[in-house]
Design an enzyme around this catalytic site. Structure first.
Site, PDB file in Angstrom:
ATOM      1  N   ARG A 144      -1.396   7.246  -1.765  1.00 55.11           N
ATOM      2  CA  ARG A 144      -1.699   6.602  -3.037  1.00 55.11           C
ATOM      3  C   ARG A 144      -1.645   5.086  -2.837  1.00 55.11           C
ATOM      4  O   ARG A 144      -0.574   4.487  -2.784  1.00 55.11           O
ATOM      5  CB  ARG A 144      -0.669   7.032  -4.083  1.00 55.11           C
ATOM      6  CG  ARG A 144      -1.063   6.722  -5.518  1.00 55.11           C
ATOM      7  CD  ARG A 144       0.135   6.864  -6.433  1.00 55.11           C
ATOM      8  NE  ARG A 144       1.045   5.734  -6.257  1.00 55.11           N
ATOM      9  CZ  ARG A 144       2.367   5.806  -6.383  1.00 55.11           C
ATOM     10  NH1 ARG A 144       2.950   6.955  -6.634  1.00 55.11           N
ATOM     11  NH2 ARG A 144       3.121   4.732  -6.231  1.00 55.11           N
TER      12      ARG A 144
ATOM     13  N   HIS B 111       1.377   4.584  -9.363  1.00 55.16           N
ATOM     14  CA  HIS B 111       1.300   5.955  -9.895  1.00 55.16           C
ATOM     15  C   HIS B 111       0.446   5.967 -11.159  1.00 55.16           C
ATOM     16  O   HIS B 111      -0.444   6.796 -11.314  1.00 55.16           O
ATOM     17  CB  HIS B 111       2.703   6.462 -10.190  1.00 55.16           C
ATOM     18  CG  HIS B 111       2.730   7.796 -10.855  1.00 55.16           C
ATOM     19  ND1 HIS B 111       2.396   8.959 -10.211  1.00 55.16           N
ATOM     20  CD2 HIS B 111       3.038   8.152 -12.132  1.00 55.16           C
ATOM     21  CE1 HIS B 111       2.501   9.978 -11.046  1.00 55.16           C
ATOM     22  NE2 HIS B 111       2.882   9.516 -12.224  1.00 55.16           N
TER      23      HIS B 111
ATOM     24  N   TYR C  89       9.575   0.031  -4.713  1.00 56.19           N
ATOM     25  CA  TYR C  89      10.133   1.151  -3.967  1.00 56.19           C
ATOM     26  C   TYR C  89       9.422   1.474  -2.657  1.00 56.19           C
ATOM     27  O   TYR C  89       9.825   2.398  -1.964  1.00 56.19           O
ATOM     28  CB  TYR C  89      10.183   2.407  -4.848  1.00 56.19           C
ATOM     29  CG  TYR C  89       8.853   2.813  -5.463  1.00 56.19           C
ATOM     30  CD1 TYR C  89       7.891   3.500  -4.725  1.00 56.19           C
ATOM     31  CD2 TYR C  89       8.563   2.503  -6.793  1.00 56.19           C
ATOM     32  CE1 TYR C  89       6.677   3.874  -5.289  1.00 56.19           C
ATOM     33  CE2 TYR C  89       7.351   2.874  -7.363  1.00 56.19           C
ATOM     34  CZ  TYR C  89       6.411   3.562  -6.611  1.00 56.19           C
ATOM     35  OH  TYR C  89       5.215   3.914  -7.164  1.00 56.19           O
TER      36      TYR C  89
END
Length: 388
Positions: free
Chosen positions: A282, A286, A295
């Site tokens: 990805r 998100h 993160y």
């Protein structure tokens, strides 16, 4: 057992057993690959891509258009025109490859990120934006394009897909690998931890349902890495449920097409379910409410940019198929045109009347619902002329 930090769950391992770490950016994993990141065709003993360069050009066009739609939708959200948007950036090959392997009778059960599959099925991209703009709850008819409504509840669509596939089975819609029917259910690596997904695996296995479980393993379940979801490659889980699993290079549109085609044929002929793990990444957030810089490392993103699904197809078409710059420029122009039409269509969407929602609860409105609609309409009218 080692001491644990208060508020956390201690990790427990069997004697002589060490924690299993996920593959790092510098490590390679085994998967089915037919087109390298450098744009070179390679062979695989079990899978092959049997279409010509014209088909590959079509795949390239699909991926470019879908990425442009995705980019425009992200921009619309940033400008306050959409409430949220779930980007597919980096997952174009997984979606276009599998989407183009479907036949006209196969049924799709998506998550909320399968914009590329929707494109392959002929769903107007503007229909997708209506949901994220909040003017409807997903207004397309699943029967029109064999593409069900987006599912927000994580993993729930796998059970819906399994039930639908069992219906296909009972309607005798299987038994022909080319002309029969199959169902494909999309989900992510995070959803693989959901109970619904595992229950769907059980039902599909024991009833030999004609369903393909297509997991886009993009390495991150929002902010949770893949090692928080599994200690073995996801595709290997299928063996525990009694059906085959295969891992494919999810950034290779040729390989995802070939693997999906074989899995769908297997389902249509009556051989049961398959789990396909499309190993991808990805490249964006998100959703537009997420900040991935909090993160994950930027160096991992840069590593995966070198595996870009669109760039490798362009490299192949340029070096091996003799496609010139003018053709690519035309594709980019087509993409810009679609983006402009998408923006104009989004901005012109009329705001819905809240009473409209009462009309879409049941196929035929009940007396009780009609009464509730009238009561709400009267309540809303009581505010007219008061500046509300």
């Amino acid at each position: 057992m080692s001491e644990s930090v208060p508020g956390t769950v201690p990790e427990v391992f069997a004697p002589h057993e060490a924690p299993v770490s996920p593959p790092q950016a510098s490590e390679e994993v085994e998967f089915v690959q037919l087109l390298t990141p450098e744009g070179e065709r390679v062979k695989h003993p079990d899978y092959s891509f049997d279409l010509d360069d014209e088909a590959i050009k079509g795949f390239y066009r699909d991926m470019v258009l879908v990425r442009r739609i995705d980019t425009e939708a992200t921009a619309l959200q940033r400008q306050g025109e959409l409430g949220i948007w779930a980007s597919l950036l980096g997952q174009e090959a997984a979606q276009i490859g599998s989407g183009r392997a479907l036949n006209s009778k196969d049924m799709v059960f998506p998550t909320y990120r399968e914009h590329g599959v929707a494109f392959c099925q002929g769903v107007d991209p503007l229909r997708l934006l209506g949901l994220f703009r909040g003017v409807d709850q997903g207004a397309w008819d699943p029967r029109d394009n064999n593409f069900h409504l987006y599912t927000i509840v994580i993993g729930a669509q796998t059970l819906h897909a399994t039930g639908y596939a069992m219906g296909q089975q009972r309607d005798h819609a299987i038994g022909d690998a080319e002309n029969g029917e199959a169902t494909i259910a999309y989900f992510g690596d995070g959803a693989s931890s959901q109970g619904d997904v595992n229950e769907a695996f059980i039902w599909a296995s024991v009833f030999n349902a004609p369903v393909v479980f297509f997991c886009q393993n993009n390495q991150w379940a929002i902010s949770e890495p893949i090692d928080r979801q599994t200690r073995i490659p996801l595709y290997q889980r299928a063996a525990g449920f009694g059906f085959p699993g295969v891992r494919v290079d999810g950034n290779d549109v040729l390989a995802t097409y070939a693997v999906s085609q074989q899995a769908l044929k297997r389902a249509r002929e009556g051989s049961g379910p398959t789990l396909v793990e499309a190993y991808t990444y990805r490249m964006g957030a998100h959703t537009t409410s997420d900040d991935p810089t909090k993160y994950r490392l930027n160096e991992d993103l840069e590593h995966w940019k070198l595996k870009d699904p669109i760039a490798r197809v362009r490299a192949y078409l340029t070096r091996s198929a003799g496609v010139d710059a003018e053709w690519f420029d035309q594709i980019d122009a087509d993409a810009d045109k679609i983006a402009a039409e998408l923006r104009a269509g989004c901005l012109s969407m009329p705001d819905p009347s809240l009473t409209d929602f009462f009309d879409h609860v049941y196929v035929e409105q009940t007396a009780q619902l009609a009464e509730q609609k009238q009561q709400y309409a009267a309540y809303a009218a009581s505010f007219e002329g008061e500046g509300h």
